[in-house]
Design a protein around this motif. Sequence first.
Motif, PDB file in Angstrom:
ATOM      1  N   THR A 188      -6.096   0.508   3.491  1.00 15.09           N
ATOM      2  CA  THR A 188      -6.238   1.496   2.415  1.00 15.09           C
ATOM      3  C   THR A 188      -7.143   0.862   1.367  1.00 15.09           C
ATOM      4  O   THR A 188      -7.398  -0.345   1.388  1.00 15.09           O
ATOM      5  CB  THR A 188      -4.892   1.878   1.763  1.00 15.09           C
ATOM      6  N   TYR A 203      -4.417  10.260   3.395  1.00 15.30           N
ATOM      7  CA  TYR A 203      -5.158   9.007   3.412  1.00 15.30           C
ATOM      8  C   TYR A 203      -6.362   9.104   4.336  1.00 15.30           C
ATOM      9  O   TYR A 203      -6.362   9.834   5.326  1.00 15.30           O
ATOM     10  CB  TYR A 203      -4.257   7.843   3.845  1.00 15.30           C
ATOM     11  N   HIS A 240       0.849  -1.191   0.000  1.00 18.44           N
ATOM     12  CA  HIS A 240       0.000   0.000   0.000  1.00 18.44           C
ATOM     13  C   HIS A 240       0.885   1.240   0.000  1.00 18.44           C
ATOM     14  O   HIS A 240       2.115   1.122   0.043  1.00 18.44           O
ATOM     15  CB  HIS A 240      -0.974  -0.002   1.178  1.00 18.44           C
ATOM     16  N   LEU A 260      -2.127   7.645  -3.444  1.00 14.44           N
ATOM     17  CA  LEU A 260      -1.557   7.648  -2.107  1.00 14.44           C
ATOM     18  C   LEU A 260      -0.036   7.569  -2.156  1.00 14.44           C
ATOM     19  O   LEU A 260       0.652   8.238  -1.376  1.00 14.44           O
ATOM     20  CB  LEU A 260      -2.130   6.474  -1.303  1.00 14.44           C
ATOM     21  N   ARG A 320      -8.921   7.875   7.157  1.00 12.75           N
ATOM     22  CA  ARG A 320      -8.784   7.171   8.428  1.00 12.75           C
ATOM     23  C   ARG A 320     -10.025   7.450   9.260  1.00 12.75           C
ATOM     24  O   ARG A 320     -10.718   8.441   9.059  1.00 12.75           O
ATOM     25  CB  ARG A 320      -7.523   7.626   9.160  1.00 12.75           C
ATOM     26  N   ASP A 349      -4.220   2.680  -5.063  1.00 13.63           N
ATOM     27  CA  ASP A 349      -3.278   3.347  -4.159  1.00 13.63           C
ATOM     28  C   ASP A 349      -2.252   4.207  -4.887  1.00 13.63           C
ATOM     29  O   ASP A 349      -1.360   4.776  -4.255  1.00 13.63           O
ATOM     30  CB  ASP A 349      -2.561   2.310  -3.282  1.00 13.63           C
ATOM     31  N   HIS A 375       1.030   4.104   2.158  1.00 12.36           N
ATOM     32  CA  HIS A 375       1.260   4.972   3.315  1.00 12.36           C
ATOM     33  C   HIS A 375       2.728   5.391   3.419  1.00 12.36           C
ATOM     34  O   HIS A 375       3.627   4.675   2.973  1.00 12.36           O
ATOM     35  CB  HIS A 375       0.848   4.255   4.602  1.00 12.36           C
ATOM     36  N   ALA A 400      -8.616   3.132   6.822  1.00 11.69           N
ATOM     37  CA  ALA A 400      -9.733   3.782   6.136  1.00 11.69           C
ATOM     38  C   ALA A 400     -11.074   3.178   6.527  1.00 11.69           C
ATOM     39  O   ALA A 400     -12.057   3.890   6.715  1.00 11.69           O
ATOM     40  CB  ALA A 400      -9.535   3.690   4.624  1.00 11.69           C
TER      41      ALA A 400
END
Length: 258
Positions: free
Chosen positions: A172, A113, A77, A106, A115, A103, A79, A213
């Motif tokens: 995500t 992102y 992912h 992102l 959350r 993604d 992040h 998420a």
Amino acid sequence: MTGIERTDLAGSRDGVREVADGVLMITRAVTNSYLVVTDDGLVLVDAGLPRSWPLLCRALEAVGGSPDDIAAVYLTHGHFDHVGTLRRLQRRHRVPLHVHEADVPLVRHPYRYDRESSRGLYPLSHPGGIPLLARMAIAGALGVRGVDARGDLVPGVAVLGGLVPVATPGHTYGHLALHLPDRDVLFTGDALVTVDPYTGRVGPQIVARAATADSRAALAVLAELTATAASTLLPGHGEAWTRGVDLAVAEARATGAH
């Protein structure tokens, strides 16, 4: 095969260690990435924090390689704590970067992102995570710069080295696990971790709402991990898990969202 220490107690300290045949875990600030030796070349699963770079180089040296020898990076992912060395790998070494299409934005903007809870306020109610988050900050977590990655990882379609992406959205929207069937290994990314940096809690679990998420979806897709029947789970945070996916998923479900 490499002379690197082999242990199942990875994730609690910084370093490089062999956690499965031809798989080196690179740990900096309770954040893991993995160098995988395959018949198709060297593959990196996730890219850690910026200051994990010396450890990545150490892992590469242990297998007789260099950054130029990495055939591909596959991201679970996008992040910030999983893309920290990507800019250097892409710009200086022209390593191809791959992620699920959902993604791609992102990876380009790794702090933007969705959350369920405020990441700024979360440590106030979960102080056990403060030392871990501080370690991540020291390792460059606050200064990650995004890059462009290819959004071409497709669940069920094998890539270099025989890695098979497994759809695990929730943490995500484009999160993937990566299954390596011939070695009975599953890279779970943050779909299932064994330590949560936001709470400090140890054991199989999904990541806290401060970085997830959709926690309901994250719990639901644990079934996709179970379907692999993998014996060894290699998470984005925490120790390697060698007691089988069924038990790990059962513990994560029992823990629930937090």
